[in-house]
Write an enzyme that holds these catalytic residues in place. Structure first.
Site, PDB file in Angstrom:
ATOM      1  N   HIS A 181      -6.203   0.401  -5.206  1.00  0.00           N
ATOM      2  CA  HIS A 181      -5.069   0.345  -5.946  1.00  0.00           C
ATOM      3  C   HIS A 181      -4.826   1.316  -6.984  1.00  0.00           C
ATOM      4  O   HIS A 181      -5.670   1.603  -7.533  1.00  0.00           O
ATOM      5  CB  HIS A 181      -4.879  -1.263  -6.617  1.00  0.00           C
ATOM      6  CG  HIS A 181      -3.639  -1.657  -6.649  1.00  0.00           C
ATOM      7  ND1 HIS A 181      -2.757  -1.109  -7.735  1.00  0.00           N
ATOM      8  CD2 HIS A 181      -2.767  -2.425  -6.036  1.00  0.00           C
ATOM      9  CE1 HIS A 181      -1.779  -1.761  -7.762  1.00  0.00           C
ATOM     10  NE2 HIS A 181      -1.366  -2.543  -6.747  1.00  0.00           N
ATOM     11  N   ASP A 209      -3.190  -6.800  -0.099  1.00  0.00           N
ATOM     12  CA  ASP A 209      -2.758  -6.739   1.177  1.00  0.00           C
ATOM     13  C   ASP A 209      -4.023  -7.174   2.194  1.00  0.00           C
ATOM     14  O   ASP A 209      -3.939  -7.430   3.269  1.00  0.00           O
ATOM     15  CB  ASP A 209      -2.293  -5.329   1.476  1.00  0.00           C
ATOM     16  CG  ASP A 209      -1.070  -5.222   1.329  1.00  0.00           C
ATOM     17  OD1 ASP A 209      -0.068  -6.265   1.271  1.00  0.00           O
ATOM     18  OD2 ASP A 209      -0.527  -3.974   0.976  1.00  0.00           O
TER      19      ASP A 209
END
Ligand code: ACO
Length: 389
Positions: A260, A319
């Site tokens: 991320h 996700d």
């Protein structure tokens, strides 16, 4: 002094917001001062919508009013439903959603200046209708008639109802509701930033949300859950996880759902999704192989990435565990990005309203690296590759 070029705007602060705070170093996400760890198990998506759009958690009366408004504007204009019937059944659900959401503007009233109104009611209309588009396309592409929305169900419950025609089990409704809560906002992520850029030009809310949808679809952003699902399907069993991860990294590719830009520790949403993935696996019954495989992929990725790039810690992002959660809810892998949009529409519309309340055109600069300025070259004088002769 040489100009500093910030590729990807990494670490660049381009604005302010009161909607959500991402504290990447410590792995904390909060919406208007409420920690996601408190909100995920306690608040409903409707409460979050109120929090993001109106600034406060609702009292009972306000929550009732908000639910009533959402329930009353879920149905789609008939011509848009008819248009969806004519779309090739192979179309990617996210493309259909983006196109139909853009089309919603065609059916929205305009003011005396011929403009659409971009206010909190437009926001609620979009929040209400986005899941209807997703569920309608889900059925149309399976050759089924769309199921009309119900106004008495929650956003999550109604979505699942519109897919199957059956009121979902409370465990399933709660899981999807929590998923929407977790996905509702994330500061200036790529799609929200795109929405704010569009809104800053005074494009209306339909156009700004369409820009956000277009930006969400890539697999470095909202498309990653679909890609993570593909990985899960390919890996199949926990034993295959490590060889798979090694092979992917050998080929210089990425493990989807891992890493991320903002979080230097594990994404705080991942632990809630992981818990939900475990619970849903039990609810669905049979085997929890999908969850176990996801867990093994995460462990293997951490291990192998740590070996290859010591000090470069890569953790699961939102996700990653979205994939087993949505799959256990019966949602096809290629619809995951649409489900992301059903949650994030709350944040997008909230950010658009915030942008409009104190607007400044967003228009950055670029360093020009092309040829130096010269005179126009007539076509007769150009070489075969079009350059100056
Ligand atoms: N798998 C393998 N290596 C990775 C991964 C990954 N998933 N993510 C980052 N890395 C490595 C990169 O190869 C790079 O290594 P290098 O410095 O040796 O070249 C290093 O970590 C830094 O990567 P960047 O791409 O520069 O970091 P960035 O901040 O741009 O990455 C991103 C963020 C794009 C999300 C990245 O982690 C990624 O591609 N992940 C996979 C896609 C994904 O899951 N996207 C969803 C993000 S969450 C969301 O949008 C809702």
């Amino acid at each position: 002094m040489p100009t500093v070029v910030d590729r990807g705007l990494e670490g660049v602060v381009v604005g302010t917001t009161q909607l959500s705070n991402v504290e990447g170093a410590i792995g904390r996400l909060s919406y208007r001062g409420y920690d996601i760890d408190d909100l995920a198990p306690n608040a409903t998506f409707e409460e979050i919508v109120h929090l993001l759009l109106y600034g406060t958690l609702p009292n009972r009366h306000q929550l009732e009013m908000l639910k009533r408004e959402l329930g009353s504007c879920r149905a789609l204009p008939e011509p848009l439903l008819a248009a969806m019937q004519n779309v090739p059944k192979t179309a990617w659900p996210m493309e259909v959603l983006r196109t139909i959401v853009s089309g919603l503007g065609l059916f929205s009233p305009v003011n005396a200046q011929g403009e659409h109104v971009s206010d909190v009611h437009t926001a609620l209309e979009l929040i209400a209708k986005v899941p209807t588009v997703v569920a309608a396309w889900d059925r149309i592409r399976r050759g089924l008639e769309p199921v009309a929305p119900r106004s008495d169900l929650s956003q999550a419950g109604n979505f699942l109802y519109m897919r199957t025609g059956k009121v979902p089990h409370a465990v399933e409704e709660d899981a999807l509701d929590t998923y929407f809560v977790l996905l509702a906002d994330h500061s200036y992520n790529a799609s929200t930033f795109a929405a704010r850029v569009a809104a800053s030009t005074r494009a209306d809310m339909y156009a700004s949300v369409t820009a956000a949808m277009a930006t969400l679809q890539g697999d470095l952003h909202g498309g990653a859950a679909t890609a993570a699902f593909r990985t899960l399907t390919e890996v199949k069993t926990p034993e295959n996880a490590e060889p798979y991860v090694r092979e992917i990294l050998e080929r210089g590719k990425r493990i989807m759902g891992m890493g991320h830009r903002e979080y230097k520790v594990r994404d705080p949403r991942a632990k809630h999704l992981e818990t939900m993935a475990k619970e849903l696996a039990e609810h669905v019954g049979g085997s929890d192989r999908r969850y176990q495989t996801a867990h093994a992929i995460e462990q293997a990725s951490r291990k192998v990435l740590q070996e290859k790039k010591p000090g470069n810690a890569i953790y699961a992002n939102v996700d990653f565990y979205t994939a087993p959660v949505l799959a256990d809810l019966g949602i096809p892998g290629d619809e995951f990005t649409c489900l992301f949009a059903c949650g994030r529409i709350a944040g997008w519309t909230g950010h658009i309203l915030e942008q409009l309340a104190d607007n400044r055109l967003i228009r950055p600069q670029a360093t020009y690296e092309g040829p130096t300025a010269g005179p126009y070259v007539s076509i007769e004088q150009r070489s075969s590759n079009g350059q100056r002769g």
